[in-house]
Design an enzyme around this catalytic site. Structure first.
Site, short mmCIF file in Angstrom:
data_model
loop_
_atom_site.label_atom_id
_atom_site.label_comp_id
_atom_site.label_asym_id
_atom_site.label_seq_id
_atom_site.Cartn_x
_atom_site.Cartn_y
_atom_site.Cartn_z
N GLU A 32 86.40 2.41 66.89
CA GLU A 32 85.05 2.87 66.61
C GLU A 32 84.19 1.68 66.20
O GLU A 32 84.66 0.78 65.50
CB GLU A 32 85.07 3.92 65.50
CG GLU A 32 85.76 5.20 65.93
CD GLU A 32 85.74 6.30 64.87
OE1 GLU A 32 85.00 6.17 63.86
OE2 GLU A 32 86.47 7.29 65.06
N ASP A 74 92.35 10.14 66.77
CA ASP A 74 92.64 10.29 65.34
C ASP A 74 92.06 11.59 64.80
O ASP A 74 92.23 11.94 63.63
CB ASP A 74 92.17 9.07 64.54
CG ASP A 74 90.67 8.89 64.54
OD1 ASP A 74 89.98 9.58 65.32
OD2 ASP A 74 90.17 8.05 63.76
N SER A 75 91.39 12.35 65.70
CA SER A 75 90.95 13.71 65.34
C SER A 75 92.16 14.56 64.97
O SER A 75 92.00 15.63 64.38
CB SER A 75 90.19 14.36 66.51
OG SER A 75 90.95 14.30 67.70
N GLU A 91 79.31 9.50 71.25
CA GLU A 91 79.51 10.77 70.53
C GLU A 91 78.22 11.22 69.85
O GLU A 91 77.63 10.48 69.06
CB GLU A 91 80.65 10.64 69.50
CG GLU A 91 80.89 11.94 68.75
CD GLU A 91 82.24 12.05 68.05
OE1 GLU A 91 83.08 11.15 68.20
OE2 GLU A 91 82.45 13.07 67.37
N ASP A 145 93.90 5.96 69.76
CA ASP A 145 92.93 5.57 68.74
C ASP A 145 93.57 4.67 67.70
O ASP A 145 94.68 4.95 67.23
CB ASP A 145 92.47 6.84 67.99
CG ASP A 145 91.03 7.20 68.27
OD1 ASP A 145 90.25 6.31 68.65
OD2 ASP A 145 90.69 8.38 68.10
O1 KIV Z 1 89.59 11.27 67.80
C1 KIV Z 1 89.10 11.82 68.81
O2 KIV Z 1 89.55 12.87 69.27
C2 KIV Z 1 87.96 11.16 69.42
C3 KIV Z 1 87.20 11.91 70.47
C4 KIV Z 1 86.41 12.96 69.83
C5 KIV Z 1 86.38 11.03 71.31
O3 KIV Z 1 87.62 10.08 69.07
#
Ligand code: KIV
Length: 260
Positions: free
Chosen positions: A112, A42-43, A176, A81
């Site tokens: 998460e 979700d980044s 993280e 995610d």
């Molecule tokens: O959303 C993402 O890219 C992540 C990674 C940083 C682990 O959760």
């Protein structure tokens, strides 16, 4: 259990797990050759959509990009995610996780931890949705980007959280921004693999945001190793293209068939 997940589990204490993020087929098909795990993170909210955090990315966005990534994957384990709000209670989590798995044909979802949602991990694994956990800096729940696990008490708390996620059925867990010491203790005390980001080399594997390591995102915290300055390469190429168009050098002065 999914064959790819079994393969990841077997790597603990044997060989390092290589993992990167992808949001599109083009990137996925390049990294798939090298990665054990590809994460549709979700980044993408910050990295791709320019949002200020990950909170507003939707389930639809995640599914759309996962469909694209899936088309570029041949061998890696594909994890998607679950965005903020999509697993706020057991029923919502089950409904949305099943939808992600069914539509995208991914292998697992990542959620998460807020140090409370262990029952969600348990409920998902019970209906055979493999779950990757995520502790430490969890952008969906924490605003401040800081290193976690700097005191004995905080290490114990993180270890307790990690163990509860393992007990709930997660097959691996992202650490993280966790101190070297805490990463090592957690990794040594879990049976499932740990995947570090901004944590330590002692983790069972590592993950980075691909756009960060390629120098495309403009976001480079200290833990990111920039393997390329793709922004500069793109800039150079577009500059050349602009010059060619302006000087009538492109397209070529002959007819050619449309094709590759
Ligand atoms: O959303 C993402 O890219 C992540 C990674 C940083 C682990 O959760």
């Amino acid at each position: 259990m999914n064959k790819k997940i079994r393969k990841i589990l077997k790597k603990k204490n044997r060989s390092k797990i290589v993992s990167l993020t992808a949001y599109s087929k083009n990137v996925a098909q390049i990294i798939d050759k090298y990665c054990d795990i590809v994460l549709v993170g979700d980044s993408m909210a910050n990295v791709l959509y320019g949002m200020k955090n990950t909170h507003k990315i939707t389930l639809q966005n995640m599914i759309q990009h996962a469909l694209s990534v899936k088309r570029g994957i041949k061998k890696s384990l594909l994890v998607v995610d679950m965005p903020k709000g999509s697993y706020k209670n057991i029923n919502t989590a089950k409904k949305n996780a099943k939808l992600i798995m069914k539509v995208t044909k991914c292998d697992a979802v990542k959620i998460e931890s807020n140090n409370k949602n262990f029952n969600i991990v348990k409920a998902l694994t019970k209906i055979k949705v493999p779950v990757m956990g995520h502790i430490g800096f969890t952008p969906q729940f924490k605003r401040k980007f800081k290193l976690e696990g700097d005191t004995r008490k905080k290490i114990d708390d993180l270890l307790k959280e990690a163990k509860l996620i393992e007990k709930a059925g997660a097959f691996c867990i992202v650490l993280e921004c966790i101190t070297q010491n805490a990463s090592k203790i957690i990794t040594n005390n879990l049976n499932i693999p740990t995947i570090g980001i901004g944590s330590a080399a002692s983790c069972d594997g590592q993950i980075l945001v691909t756009d960060d390591m390629l120098g495309l995102s403009g976001f480079y915290p200290k833990f990111v190793k920039k393997y390329l300055s793709l922004d500069r390469l793109i800039d150079k190429s577009v500059k050349k293209y602009t010059r060619d168009v302006k000087l009538n050098k492109f397209p070529a002065k002959k007819n050619f068939l449309y094709g590759r």
